[in-house]
Design an enzyme around this catalytic site. Sequence first.
Site, mmCIF file in Angstrom:
data_model
loop_
_atom_site.group_PDB
_atom_site.id
_atom_site.type_symbol
_atom_site.label_atom_id
_atom_site.label_comp_id
_atom_site.label_asym_id
_atom_site.label_seq_id
_atom_site.Cartn_x
_atom_site.Cartn_y
_atom_site.Cartn_z
ATOM 1 N N SER A 1 82.729 105.024 -12.156
ATOM 2 C CA SER A 1 83.317 103.731 -11.849
ATOM 3 C C SER A 1 82.207 102.724 -11.487
ATOM 4 C CB SER A 1 84.362 103.898 -10.742
ATOM 5 O OG SER A 1 85.254 102.829 -10.720
ATOM 6 N N ASP B 1 92.207 104.069 -19.053
ATOM 7 C CA ASP B 1 91.681 103.792 -17.712
ATOM 8 C C ASP B 1 92.182 102.448 -17.213
ATOM 9 O OD1 ASP B 1 89.931 103.182 -15.468
ATOM 10 O OD2 ASP B 1 88.643 104.788 -16.203
ATOM 11 N N HIS C 1 91.920 107.202 -14.205
ATOM 12 C CA HIS C 1 90.602 106.610 -13.960
ATOM 13 C C HIS C 1 89.528 107.669 -14.133
ATOM 14 C CE1 HIS C 1 87.739 103.757 -12.598
ATOM 15 N NE2 HIS C 1 87.628 104.188 -11.355
#
Length: 515
Positions: free
Chosen positions: A233, A451, A481
């Site tokens: 991320s 995502d 995610h």
Amino acid sequence: MGRYVRWAAVTPAAALLAAGCSGGSSGDGAAAERSGGARPSTTGAKALPAALTSQQPDWERCKATADSSAPGRDWQCATLKVPLDWSRPGGETIDLALIRSKARGGDRIGSLLFNFGGPGASGVAGLPGYAATVSLLRERYDLVSWDPRGVGASEGVRCRSDKETQAAEAVDATPDTPAEERAYLKDATDFARGCEKDAGDLLAHVSTTDTARDMDLMRQVLGDTELHYFGISYGTEIGGVYAHLFPENVGRLVLDAVVDPSADAVAQRENQARGFQRALDNYLMSTGQDPAQGTRKIADLLDRIDARPLDTYSGRKLTQVLAFTGIVWPLYRQDSWPSLTSALDTAEQGDGSELLALADGYNERDSSGRYGLLPQAQRVISCLDDKQRPTLTQAKKLLPEFERISPVFGPFLGWDAAGWCHDWPVPGQYETPEVSAPGAAPVLVIGNTGDPATPYEGARRMADELGQGVGVELTWRGEGHGAYGNGSDCVDSTVNAYLLKGTVPKDGKVCALRG
């Protein structure tokens, strides 16, 4: 308020830890176990004093805090000294909290650093809970993570008290009147002043670039000639910035759930509105609903809650912003979708308890009313990074486009563009991060088509900006995610082969949802 959509990995809950002890002479033969002479790098920075590069962290078994337990005996904690101001490497230092578990096999490659995103996620707390996912990598790597500057045990910043945080949840995040607009901006100013008071000089030195430089010092102190890194991320942005600053030191880098490096602060919010709307559409279709009709129904529910917050069993009110947060959180993982169905159903019946519980999970609020610091650190770090700071007038002009992208997520993210860094006391550093890394070793960049928080398109843009022959894209046609460890044997085996054997897949490889 703050950026509601967190760029953080969703990992199993892990105990919060305190760093074991301060830096000093190593008591476990750390120097002897190193993988070779560390190669100092001064790309874009002044040469570092030996007092920094010759540190030998005093690794000891991690100590538990008052409200948590330490992980097992395999985990060790220490601290690393880094310059407060990287333009003055011989000046004042701050401590970073580190955690590691040493490689179990005899054919050790080196250290593998992990960053779990946020900005502001604690690696010291997060890595033990992630260890089962990466257990195979532990055969050849020391698994290492840390609390980045401004986070957790590394000079963590607290901008407001728990009581002030709860009070802020009543501020309308999509103001409808001039009075609500003033209250919204006042709350942002109050938050900024609290950060300035608590952090002092540190507030200007918690950027992504600062953290990337910390990582290269960490590489040297750990004894690695190259940096091996797994960023998830927001951790992908750190990895890209590191590759740009230190291309000659790039080893095996994995970037999973990729932040789009070509998007400025407004475009990132637009990307997230698209990503979460895409995930919401997929969720609604999985329950047999028409996405357009289901979206409208949820948007109408949020409007009703804005006018009249819902009662909950705890006695607290479910405000519109808490309801929105409760909808966002389960979209991070497909196996959380049933909890969203139940929470929406009970909210339609006038009970906000389940949505409030989901919101509290996202906001790291426990049953005693204490809040975690990740949301505050997230704002502190990203406001130092982001140079683009729309005014209220500018943000209001953007709202129609945000609402067109998503009637549910667009209004919140559009208003957030104005409130997130309003009246911030230090200037932002860049419009978009520089990640070009000519000459670097191949970097594996993973995009997940479903995502929500870091939409799939960002992976291709990261690969392109890293440069030809550097960025290698891997696509997973999945949900949730991130990709690694989320059920794809194809993704996991490709990543493992790259990290353990140095096998670089063909750029553009695609892994299906199943397999």
